[in-house]
Design a protein around this motif. Sequence first.
Motif, PDB file in Angstrom:
ATOM      1  N   TYR A   3     -13.463  -4.271   9.325  1.00 18.77           N
ATOM      2  CA  TYR A   3     -13.852  -5.640   9.681  1.00 18.77           C
ATOM      3  C   TYR A   3     -13.700  -5.855  11.185  1.00 18.77           C
ATOM      4  O   TYR A   3     -14.597  -6.388  11.846  1.00 18.77           O
ATOM      5  CB  TYR A   3     -12.998  -6.655   8.906  1.00 18.77           C
ATOM      6  N   LYS A   4     -12.555  -5.449  11.750  1.00 16.23           N
ATOM      7  CA  LYS A   4     -12.324  -5.615  13.190  1.00 16.23           C
ATOM      8  C   LYS A   4     -13.339  -4.807  13.999  1.00 16.23           C
ATOM      9  O   LYS A   4     -13.850  -5.280  15.017  1.00 16.23           O
ATOM     10  CB  LYS A   4     -10.909  -5.154  13.563  1.00 16.23           C
ATOM     11  N   ARG A   5     -13.629  -3.607  13.547  1.00 15.27           N
ATOM     12  CA  ARG A   5     -14.577  -2.752  14.261  1.00 15.27           C
ATOM     13  C   ARG A   5     -15.956  -3.377  14.294  1.00 15.27           C
ATOM     14  O   ARG A   5     -16.672  -3.315  15.290  1.00 15.27           O
ATOM     15  CB  ARG A   5     -14.632  -1.374  13.584  1.00 15.27           C
ATOM     16  N   ARG A   6     -16.346  -4.003  13.216  1.00 14.29           N
ATOM     17  CA  ARG A   6     -17.687  -4.584  13.136  1.00 14.29           C
ATOM     18  C   ARG A   6     -17.802  -5.931  13.834  1.00 14.29           C
ATOM     19  O   ARG A   6     -18.854  -6.256  14.380  1.00 14.29           O
ATOM     20  CB  ARG A   6     -18.100  -4.764  11.675  1.00 14.29           C
ATOM     21  N   ARG A  47     -13.813  -3.240  19.725  1.00 11.10           N
ATOM     22  CA  ARG A  47     -14.748  -2.121  19.940  1.00 11.10           C
ATOM     23  C   ARG A  47     -14.599  -1.550  21.345  1.00 11.10           C
ATOM     24  O   ARG A  47     -14.601  -0.332  21.541  1.00 11.10           O
ATOM     25  CB  ARG A  47     -16.183  -2.581  19.692  1.00 11.10           C
ATOM     26  N   ARG A  48     -14.481  -2.436  22.356  1.00 12.95           N
ATOM     27  CA  ARG A  48     -14.292  -1.973  23.726  1.00 12.95           C
ATOM     28  C   ARG A  48     -13.007  -1.151  23.848  1.00 12.95           C
ATOM     29  O   ARG A  48     -12.977  -0.120  24.520  1.00 12.95           O
ATOM     30  CB  ARG A  48     -14.230  -3.161  24.683  1.00 12.95           C
ATOM     31  N   GLN A  49     -11.967  -1.636  23.217  1.00 14.52           N
ATOM     32  CA  GLN A  49     -10.696  -0.924  23.253  1.00 14.52           C
ATOM     33  C   GLN A  49     -10.815   0.456  22.605  1.00 14.52           C
ATOM     34  O   GLN A  49     -10.279   1.445  23.119  1.00 14.52           O
ATOM     35  CB  GLN A  49      -9.628  -1.754  22.550  1.00 14.52           C
ATOM     36  N   LEU A  50     -11.539   0.548  21.506  1.00 13.69           N
ATOM     37  CA  LEU A  50     -11.755   1.855  20.867  1.00 13.69           C
ATOM     38  C   LEU A  50     -12.529   2.801  21.778  1.00 13.69           C
ATOM     39  O   LEU A  50     -12.204   3.987  21.887  1.00 13.69           O
ATOM     40  CB  LEU A  50     -12.498   1.681  19.539  1.00 13.69           C
ATOM     41  N   ARG A  51     -13.571   2.278  22.440  1.00 13.33           N
ATOM     42  CA  ARG A  51     -14.359   3.114  23.357  1.00 13.33           C
ATOM     43  C   ARG A  51     -13.506   3.578  24.531  1.00 13.33           C
ATOM     44  O   ARG A  51     -13.580   4.731  24.955  1.00 13.33           O
ATOM     45  CB  ARG A  51     -15.585   2.359  23.853  1.00 13.33           C
ATOM     46  N   ARG A  52     -12.692   2.660  25.079  1.00 11.05           N
ATOM     47  CA  ARG A  52     -11.820   3.036  26.199  1.00 11.05           C
ATOM     48  C   ARG A  52     -10.838   4.137  25.782  1.00 11.05           C
ATOM     49  O   ARG A  52     -10.603   5.085  26.532  1.00 11.05           O
ATOM     50  CB  ARG A  52     -11.033   1.814  26.686  1.00 11.05           C
ATOM     51  N   SER A  53     -10.286   3.976  24.598  1.00 12.09           N
ATOM     52  CA  SER A  53      -9.345   4.983  24.114  1.00 12.09           C
ATOM     53  C   SER A  53     -10.028   6.336  23.949  1.00 12.09           C
ATOM     54  O   SER A  53      -9.464   7.373  24.310  1.00 12.09           O
ATOM     55  CB  SER A  53      -8.749   4.567  22.771  1.00 12.09           C
ATOM     56  N   ALA A  54     -11.235   6.316  23.411  1.00  6.32           N
ATOM     57  CA  ALA A  54     -11.976   7.569  23.226  1.00  6.32           C
ATOM     58  C   ALA A  54     -12.301   8.211  24.573  1.00  6.32           C
ATOM     59  O   ALA A  54     -12.167   9.431  24.742  1.00  6.32           O
ATOM     60  CB  ALA A  54     -13.248   7.319  22.428  1.00  6.32           C
TER      61      ALA A  54
END
Length: 181
Positions: free
Chosen positions: A29-32, A38-45
């Motif tokens: 749910y949070k990802r969508r 989402r930005r935080q996930l991309r930064r982490s990746a």
Amino acid sequence: MPSQAATYTTAAVAAVATGFLAYAVYFDYKRRNDPEFRRQLRRSARRQARQEKEYAELSQQAQRQRVRQMVDEAKEEGFPTTSDEKEAYFLEQVQAGEVLGQDPTKAVDAALAFYKALKVYPTPGDLISIYDKTVAKPILDILAEMIAYDPSLKIGTNYTGGVDVAELMREMASAPGVGLD
């Protein structure tokens, strides 16, 4: 009627599974729906990819330094001069290289053994062709670094007239299927 311990175990497993499923639903749910998440996930990746790249570069530099040090040490030790000593040394080093080559963690040591055999072989160019057909590619890559680092190694049909190492490496790079690229 099931025992009380089995009931508690089943309830605990069900609670853990329910918790995991709830977290998976929440994460999805949070990802969508949350752009900041989402930005935080991309930064982490990206951060992780950058760290992996830096680590790979550092380990490659350390391996190059180790290869150079090993070649210098081998030169300092010296090589046999008589033909009987050269033959025995060659066989010993090739055998050691084959044994070490079986273990992927000993690729540098295997390449060093093959390098030492190459130094005493009368026609190193022919031996490189044999290595190309029989030795694993990671070991060949390390061996190529050793050959490129040692300008005293004459790679030709014999020691008296040969091709310089830089020219040989260019020829090998342009030839298909050589494996020393």
